[in-house]
Design a protein around this motif. Sequence first.
Motif, PDB file in Angstrom:
ATOM      1  N   ASN A  94      95.961  54.239  55.920  1.00 18.30           N
ATOM      2  CA  ASN A  94      95.440  53.974  54.576  1.00 18.30           C
ATOM      3  C   ASN A  94      96.198  54.766  53.507  1.00 18.30           C
ATOM      4  OD1 ASN A  94      93.354  52.089  55.186  1.00 18.30           O
ATOM      5  ND2 ASN A  94      92.251  53.780  56.136  1.00 18.30           N
ATOM      6  N   HIS A  95      97.213  55.500  53.914  1.00 20.84           N
ATOM      7  CA  HIS A  95      98.031  56.288  52.993  1.00 20.84           C
ATOM      8  C   HIS A  95      99.500  55.946  53.242  1.00 20.84           C
ATOM      9  CE1 HIS A  95      94.243  58.497  52.860  1.00 20.84           C
ATOM     10  NE2 HIS A  95      94.633  58.865  51.649  1.00 20.84           N
ATOM     11  N   PRO A  96     100.042  54.980  52.495  1.00 19.58           N
ATOM     12  CA  PRO A  96     101.418  54.522  52.729  1.00 19.58           C
ATOM     13  C   PRO A  96     102.469  55.627  52.713  1.00 19.58           C
ATOM     14  CG  PRO A  96     100.295  53.022  51.258  1.00 19.58           C
ATOM     15  CD  PRO A  96      99.367  54.198  51.453  1.00 19.58           C
ATOM     16  N   GLU A  97     102.199  56.759  52.076  1.00 19.18           N
ATOM     17  CA  GLU A  97     103.175  57.847  52.074  1.00 19.18           C
ATOM     18  C   GLU A  97     103.380  58.433  53.474  1.00 19.18           C
ATOM     19  OE1 GLU A  97      99.209  59.747  50.888  1.00 19.18           O
ATOM     20  OE2 GLU A  97     100.269  57.895  50.422  1.00 19.18           O
ATOM     21  N   THR A  98     102.486  58.139  54.396  1.00 21.04           N
ATOM     22  CA  THR A  98     102.641  58.632  55.772  1.00 21.04           C
ATOM     23  C   THR A  98     103.359  57.617  56.673  1.00 21.04           C
ATOM     24  OG1 THR A  98     100.507  57.799  56.563  1.00 21.04           O
ATOM     25  CG2 THR A  98     100.527  60.014  55.562  1.00 21.04           C
ATOM     26  N   TYR A  99     103.676  56.437  56.163  1.00 16.59           N
ATOM     27  CA  TYR A  99     104.308  55.403  56.983  1.00 16.59           C
ATOM     28  C   TYR A  99     105.655  55.849  57.548  1.00 16.59           C
ATOM     29  CZ  TYR A  99     100.890  51.863  55.484  1.00 16.59           C
ATOM     30  OH  TYR A  99      99.749  51.135  55.254  1.00 16.59           O
ATOM     31  N   ASN A 177     104.145  46.444  60.747  1.00 17.52           N
ATOM     32  CA  ASN A 177     102.802  45.897  60.791  1.00 17.52           C
ATOM     33  C   ASN A 177     101.812  47.058  61.012  1.00 17.52           C
ATOM     34  OD1 ASN A 177     100.360  44.731  61.548  1.00 17.52           O
ATOM     35  ND2 ASN A 177     101.336  43.139  62.786  1.00 17.52           N
ATOM     36  N   THR A 178     100.854  47.208  60.137  1.00 16.82           N
ATOM     37  CA  THR A 178      99.920  48.338  60.246  1.00 16.82           C
ATOM     38  C   THR A 178      99.034  48.244  61.492  1.00 16.82           C
ATOM     39  OG1 THR A 178      98.330  47.243  58.783  1.00 16.82           O
ATOM     40  CG2 THR A 178      99.863  48.819  57.779  1.00 16.82           C
TER      41      THR A 178
END
Length: 186
Positions: A94-99, A177-178
């Motif tokens: 839920n936090h794209p900065e951790t992708y 893909n999440t």
Amino acid sequence: MSYSYSACYCRECVCMDLNDRSRYDSSKAWCSARRQYYNPNDHACSSYFQYDESRKPISGGCYLTTIICNILGMEDHGISLECLRNFRNEYMLNHPETYVMLIEYDVIGPRIANHLMQDSNKLSIAYSLYNSHILPITNDIQSGNYENAIQRYQDMTNKLKTFYHADTTIDRKLDINTKTLGKAHA
């Protein structure tokens, strides 16, 4: 079975003596065919490569699961792994900065898992990692100290990458893909 040398590594070749390490650079092992020390994580050469079936990767997935379940013999659905999985699913996805970190785990996780499984000291290494890194990470998560948990995880991963001289090259198309991100599928 036929193997393409271009998709294999020196460590998978019968010519590579993984126990004979250079006294000047312990990351290099002796190649009897080329009569020189090479990094076992280098791509295999076309001239001498002979696949050693016994060196086929053993693990292939999540290095955290490898440590906790495969080496230490703990439950797959135990407290630590469930905490880490929930953190990935409920917070990190839920936090794209951790992708970026999850993508790196998908690439490096299986490589570290394989190194761990082939390490003659894997049990003591796994106990050390579990006590000094994994438990503190899960404690941080349970206490809501998410940034500290992420930092501890990154420190552990960087130590393992350095220790095993793990290849961090991305050599395949990545799945962003999440639903599958951060699950280290080989």
